[in-house]
Design a protein around this motif. Structure first.
Motif, PDB file in Angstrom:
ATOM      1  N   SER A  86     -28.209  31.095 -24.948  1.00 18.98           N
ATOM      2  CA  SER A  86     -26.991  31.700 -24.379  1.00 18.98           C
ATOM      3  C   SER A  86     -26.887  33.169 -24.796  1.00 18.98           C
ATOM      4  CB  SER A  86     -25.753  30.949 -24.864  1.00 18.98           C
ATOM      5  OG  SER A  86     -25.559  31.185 -26.250  1.00 18.98           O
ATOM      6  N   ASP A  87     -26.032  33.904 -24.111  1.00 20.25           N
ATOM      7  CA  ASP A  87     -25.791  35.307 -24.473  1.00 20.25           C
ATOM      8  C   ASP A  87     -25.321  35.416 -25.923  1.00 20.25           C
ATOM      9  OD1 ASP A  87     -26.424  36.030 -21.859  1.00 20.25           O
ATOM     10  OD2 ASP A  87     -24.336  36.339 -21.251  1.00 20.25           O
ATOM     11  N   ALA A  88     -24.381  34.563 -26.306  1.00 20.07           N
ATOM     12  CA  ALA A  88     -23.840  34.610 -27.669  1.00 20.07           C
ATOM     13  C   ALA A  88     -24.919  34.302 -28.704  1.00 20.07           C
ATOM     14  CB  ALA A  88     -22.676  33.635 -27.812  1.00 20.07           C
ATOM     15  N   ASP A  89     -25.730  33.282 -28.449  1.00 26.23           N
ATOM     16  CA  ASP A  89     -26.796  32.935 -29.397  1.00 26.23           C
ATOM     17  C   ASP A  89     -27.863  34.025 -29.441  1.00 26.23           C
ATOM     18  OD1 ASP A  89     -25.598  30.614 -30.263  1.00 26.23           O
ATOM     19  OD2 ASP A  89     -26.886  29.275 -29.079  1.00 26.23           O
ATOM     20  N   ALA A  90     -28.175  34.640 -28.312  1.00 26.28           N
ATOM     21  CA  ALA A  90     -29.166  35.715 -28.289  1.00 26.28           C
ATOM     22  C   ALA A  90     -28.693  36.893 -29.143  1.00 26.28           C
ATOM     23  CB  ALA A  90     -29.438  36.167 -26.860  1.00 26.28           C
ATOM     24  N   LYS A  91     -27.421  37.236 -29.041  1.00 27.17           N
ATOM     25  CA  LYS A  91     -26.881  38.329 -29.856  1.00 27.17           C
ATOM     26  C   LYS A  91     -26.838  37.940 -31.331  1.00 27.17           C
ATOM     27  CE  LYS A  91     -24.502  40.943 -26.395  1.00 27.17           C
ATOM     28  NZ  LYS A  91     -23.393  41.801 -26.085  1.00 27.17           N
ATOM     29  N   LYS A  92     -26.512  36.701 -31.617  1.00 24.54           N
ATOM     30  CA  LYS A  92     -26.488  36.238 -32.999  1.00 24.54           C
ATOM     31  C   LYS A  92     -27.897  36.280 -33.597  1.00 24.54           C
ATOM     32  CE  LYS A  92     -24.763  32.424 -35.805  1.00 24.54           C
ATOM     33  NZ  LYS A  92     -24.095  31.135 -35.828  1.00 24.54           N
ATOM     34  N   LEU A  93     -28.878  35.847 -32.837  1.00 26.57           N
ATOM     35  CA  LEU A  93     -30.268  35.879 -33.293  1.00 26.57           C
ATOM     36  C   LEU A  93     -30.738  37.331 -33.502  1.00 26.57           C
ATOM     37  CD1 LEU A  93     -31.717  33.098 -31.014  1.00 26.57           C
ATOM     38  CD2 LEU A  93     -31.662  33.040 -33.529  1.00 26.57           C
ATOM     39  N   ALA A  94     -30.430  38.191 -32.545  1.00 28.69           N
ATOM     40  CA  ALA A  94     -30.835  39.593 -32.662  1.00 28.69           C
ATOM     41  C   ALA A  94     -30.204  40.244 -33.885  1.00 28.69           C
ATOM     42  CB  ALA A  94     -30.451  40.356 -31.393  1.00 28.69           C
ATOM     43  N   ALA A  95     -28.922  40.004 -34.092  1.00 23.62           N
ATOM     44  CA  ALA A  95     -28.241  40.571 -35.271  1.00 23.62           C
ATOM     45  C   ALA A  95     -28.867  40.054 -36.564  1.00 23.62           C
ATOM     46  CB  ALA A  95     -26.755  40.251 -35.218  1.00 23.62           C
ATOM     47  N   TRP A  96     -29.207  38.774 -36.595  1.00 22.64           N
ATOM     48  CA  TRP A  96     -29.841  38.194 -37.781  1.00 22.64           C
ATOM     49  C   TRP A  96     -31.213  38.817 -38.032  1.00 22.64           C
ATOM     50  CZ3 TRP A  96     -34.172  34.658 -37.616  1.00 22.64           C
ATOM     51  CH2 TRP A  96     -34.547  34.204 -38.879  1.00 22.64           C
ATOM     52  N   VAL A  97     -32.021  38.941 -36.989  1.00 22.66           N
ATOM     53  CA  VAL A  97     -33.357  39.536 -37.147  1.00 22.66           C
ATOM     54  C   VAL A  97     -33.238  40.934 -37.743  1.00 22.66           C
ATOM     55  CG1 VAL A  97     -35.330  40.474 -35.859  1.00 22.66           C
ATOM     56  CG2 VAL A  97     -34.503  38.172 -35.361  1.00 22.66           C
ATOM     57  N   LEU A  98     -32.252  41.694 -37.313  1.00 24.92           N
ATOM     58  CA  LEU A  98     -32.093  43.067 -37.790  1.00 24.92           C
ATOM     59  C   LEU A  98     -31.677  43.142 -39.251  1.00 24.92           C
ATOM     60  CD1 LEU A  98     -30.506  44.569 -34.575  1.00 24.92           C
ATOM     61  CD2 LEU A  98     -32.814  44.976 -35.472  1.00 24.92           C
ATOM     62  N   THR A  99     -31.261  42.039 -39.848  1.00 31.34           N
ATOM     63  CA  THR A  99     -30.886  42.054 -41.274  1.00 31.34           C
ATOM     64  C   THR A  99     -32.068  41.733 -42.186  1.00 31.34           C
ATOM     65  OG1 THR A  99     -30.275  39.704 -41.391  1.00 31.34           O
ATOM     66  CG2 THR A  99     -28.546  41.272 -40.733  1.00 31.34           C
ATOM     67  N   ILE A 100     -33.179  41.303 -41.622  1.00 33.41           N
ATOM     68  CA  ILE A 100     -34.316  40.876 -42.437  1.00 33.41           C
ATOM     69  C   ILE A 100     -35.064  42.094 -42.953  1.00 33.41           C
ATOM     70  CG2 ILE A 100     -36.486  39.594 -42.422  1.00 33.41           C
ATOM     71  CD1 ILE A 100     -35.175  37.790 -40.264  1.00 33.41           C
ATOM     72  N   GLN A 101     -35.341  42.083 -44.242  1.00 40.65           N
ATOM     73  CA  GLN A 101     -36.024  43.214 -44.867  1.00 40.65           C
ATOM     74  C   GLN A 101     -37.357  42.818 -45.425  1.00 40.65           C
ATOM     75  OE1 GLN A 101     -33.312  44.801 -47.722  1.00 40.65           O
ATOM     76  NE2 GLN A 101     -31.842  45.355 -46.186  1.00 40.65           N
TER      77      GLN A 101
END
Length: 101
Positions: A86-101
């Motif tokens: 879903s749009d919401a899950d895609a944004k949640k996944l993208a935001a999570w990926v961007l926090t990985i260091q």
């Protein structure tokens, strides 16, 4: 003792969202081609986060790529579309990926 308990509780609460988003990534089959620390079929999530670190529109860009797929950015293997996300899950996944260091 109360300070230690509060510190442990705070640590737990900061870990739970990251774990929950990895659970979401696993449930949407992202982890079949990606890992957080190393390249599999697709790039490591930490490498994606590094590439888009200064891009303020990265969440939206990556959410679109998650849903529609993409090609050419990370090599010759295309990322297939994930229309079940879903749009919401895609944004949640993208935001999570961007926090990985």
């Amino acid at each position: 003792m109360r300070h230690i308990t509060l510190t442990i509780a705070g640590l737990f609460l900061s870990i739970v969202p990251a774990f929950a988003d990895q659970v979401l990534a696993t449930s949407k089959n992202c982890m079949a081609c990606h890992a957080t620390e190393r390249k599999l079929v697709g790039p490591a999530f930490k490498d994606v986060a590094a590439k888009y670190a200064s891009d303020k529109t990265a969440v939206d860009k990556l959410a679109i790529k998650i849903q529609k797929g993409g090609a050419g950015v990370w090599g010759p293997v295309p990322m297939p579309a994930n229309t079940q996300v879903s749009d919401a899950d895609a944004k949640k996944l993208a935001a999570w990926v961007l926090t990985i260091q």
